[in-house]
Design a protein around this motif. Structure first.
Motif, PDB file in Angstrom:
ATOM      1  N   HIS A 105     -16.690 -51.941  -6.549  1.00  0.00           N
ATOM      2  CA  HIS A 105     -17.978 -51.301  -6.233  1.00  0.00           C
ATOM      3  C   HIS A 105     -17.717 -49.998  -5.501  1.00  0.00           C
ATOM      4  N   ASP A 138     -13.179 -50.400   1.782  1.00  0.00           N
ATOM      5  CA  ASP A 138     -14.260 -51.190   1.164  1.00  0.00           C
ATOM      6  C   ASP A 138     -15.116 -50.284   0.278  1.00  0.00           C
ATOM      7  N   MET A 139     -14.727 -50.127  -1.028  1.00  0.00           N
ATOM      8  CA  MET A 139     -13.459 -50.510  -1.585  1.00  0.00           C
ATOM      9  C   MET A 139     -12.952 -49.467  -2.563  1.00  0.00           C
ATOM     10  N   GLU A 172     -23.350 -53.428  -4.240  1.00  0.00           N
ATOM     11  CA  GLU A 172     -22.583 -54.572  -3.735  1.00  0.00           C
ATOM     12  C   GLU A 172     -22.865 -54.813  -2.274  1.00  0.00           C
ATOM     13  N   GLU A 173     -23.202 -53.753  -1.553  1.00  0.00           N
ATOM     14  CA  GLU A 173     -23.392 -53.871  -0.100  1.00  0.00           C
ATOM     15  C   GLU A 173     -24.810 -54.284   0.277  1.00  0.00           C
ATOM     16  N   GLU A 196     -10.981 -56.226  -3.371  1.00  0.00           N
ATOM     17  CA  GLU A 196     -11.619 -55.944  -2.085  1.00  0.00           C
ATOM     18  C   GLU A 196     -10.541 -55.988  -1.000  1.00  0.00           C
TER      19      GLU A 196
HETATM   20 ZN    ZN Z   1     -16.687 -54.421  -0.533  1.00  0.00          ZN
END
Ligand code: ZN
Length: 429
Positions: A105, A138-139, A172-173, A196
């Motif tokens: 992501h 991240d990431m 994703e977050e 990750e």
């Molecule tokens: Zn992540």
């Protein structure tokens, strides 16, 4: 079949040979502030990067209706990104191996106060072994590793003998809906690998995550008549105290959840954001608190959401002010279940051999208390879902950084994994 020693050595060296380029590309990614809703340029860059390597390309938007209709779909708020999902596809001449999804992501969380950072948050500065910047660990390091692990094979004249999908997602977050969209789009494979920042370990089990906002409304008056008003911010602190009690109860239940028994505090509730009031001399008429809580794998988001809503309603009923001004609970993001990676899969065995060859020690696994996109592949694709990646510091914090020597090693692990999992064939000319 396990790789022979000579091939292993050549693959490890090929990653080393390409590593300067890999670091430069990682830095380019880190310098792009791909905050939620602003990931279009970075997704375009990824698209160009994959296309220039000759991969077949796919790019698609998230289907909000399909996401809303799926049990793994998280709640879509106004802040939801509409950046595209990008997939690069390698197709072999002869499909003799096992197919693979390499996923990452590129959305990052807000950087926080800039004056707390040693350097600007999107500097991509390298100091010794560490590359700094929001998203470095991240990431974005992992996103680059997906591409450069495949490049390493190509450098020695090899390509995977199976279809490989390189997926670059967003959200994703905040929701995990980007990963879910790849599933809804029909993408699947024999395994998925997501690099990750996991300290060179394999994620064995992962919590589910829910986001919710508690909306409180008070009675605004001038402070001289404070006793006749009701302070929405004060009320929010009482609700927060009640949520802490719920968190303690969920943690006390850890003995009933495999992989979580030995952790001090497996369930974390975060009051992540608070907004309210309009004026220092007016009793605040409103306050919203944004919360994030984790749930054990095996528990549905619906079930947990119901308990949270009921708990806040019961507390409000017992509170002099809130009884007449009940708060509203709105689920506005993550609505995701956790997963367990069952031991004994062939994918894990292949990763174990690759890790041992690259790192020189046996692969360890652990449980992590954060949301991971791996859940989509584990729960809905129902394929072995490997989450494993580099050492990092301060992800989601100040001065986030990633260890470059660790990135190099995990990229070697990944290239070795791909070669054994997918098998190899000579590169197309
Ligand atoms: Zn992540």
């Amino acid at each position: 079949m396990a790789l022979d020693a000579d091939l292993r050595k050549r693959i490890v060296q090929a990653v080393t040979d390409g590593f300067d380029d890999q670091v430069a590309f990682t830095q380019e990614l880190v310098r792009m502030p791909s905050l939620r809703g602003h990931e279009h340029p970075v997704q375009d860059l990824l698209h160009r990067m994959l296309q220039s390597r000759g991969y077949a390309m796919d790019r698609f938007a998230m289907d909000r209706e399909a996401i809303a209709a799926h049990p793994g779909g998280s709640k879509i708020s106004d802040a939801h990104s509409n950046a595209p999902i990008v997939v690069g596809i390698h197709r072999p001449r002869n499909e003799t191996g096992r197919s693979l999804i390499l996923q990452s992501h590129l959305d990052v969380v807000p950087e926080g106060l800039h004056d707390m950072w040693s350097d600007p948050p999107f500097s991509g500065k390298i100091d010794g072994d560490w590359m700094y910047g929001r998203g470095a660990g991240d990431m974005k390091a992992g996103a680059a590793a997906n591409i450069y692990a495949l490049d390493a094979l190509r450098r020695i004249g090899l390509q995977p003998a199976a279809t490989v999908y390189i997926q670059s997602v967003v959200e994703e977050e905040s929701t995990g809906n980007g990963a879910l969209q790849t599933f809804l789009q029909g993408y699947t494979a024999d395994a998925v690998f997501i690099p990750e920042p996991e300290e060179e370990m394999l994620v064995r089990a992962n919590v589910g995550v829910l986001w919710f906002q508690v909306q409180l409304r008070g009675v605004p008056v001038h402070v001289r008549e404070m006793g006749e008003g009701a302070n929405a911010i004060d009320a929010a602190t009482r609700v927060a105290d009640e949520l802490r009690k719920l968190e303690a109860e969920w943690n006390a239940d850890k003995g009933n959840h495999r992989h979580f028994e030995d952790l001090d505090h497996p369930i974390n509730l975060n009051i992540g954001k608070i907004e309210g009031g309009d004026w220092a001399s007016s009793v605040p008429s409103w306050c919203n608190i944004d919360c994030r809580v984790s749930i054990y794998p095996g528990r549905s988001a619906d079930d947990a959401a119901r308990e949270i809503t009921d708990r806040i309603a019961a507390f409000a009923a017992s509170d002099g002010f809130l009884a007449n001004n009940p708060p509203k609970v709105v689920f506005n993001g993550f609505y995701a279940e956790g997963y367990v990676l069952e031991e004994g899969s062939d994918a894990e065995a292949v990763l174990g051999r690759a890790h041992e060859a690259a790192i020189g020690a046996p692969l360890k696994s652990f449980m992590t208390g954060s949301y991971l996109d791996t859940r989509v592949y584990a729960l809905y694709n129902q394929i072995p879902a490997l989450c494993y990646g580099p050492k990092s510091r301060n992800i989601h914090g100040i001065d986030e950084s990633v260890s470059l020597s660790s990135v190099q090693k995990i990229t070697q692990t990944m290239a070795l994994f791909i070669a054994e999992w997918c098998g190899t064939e000579p590169v197309d000319d």
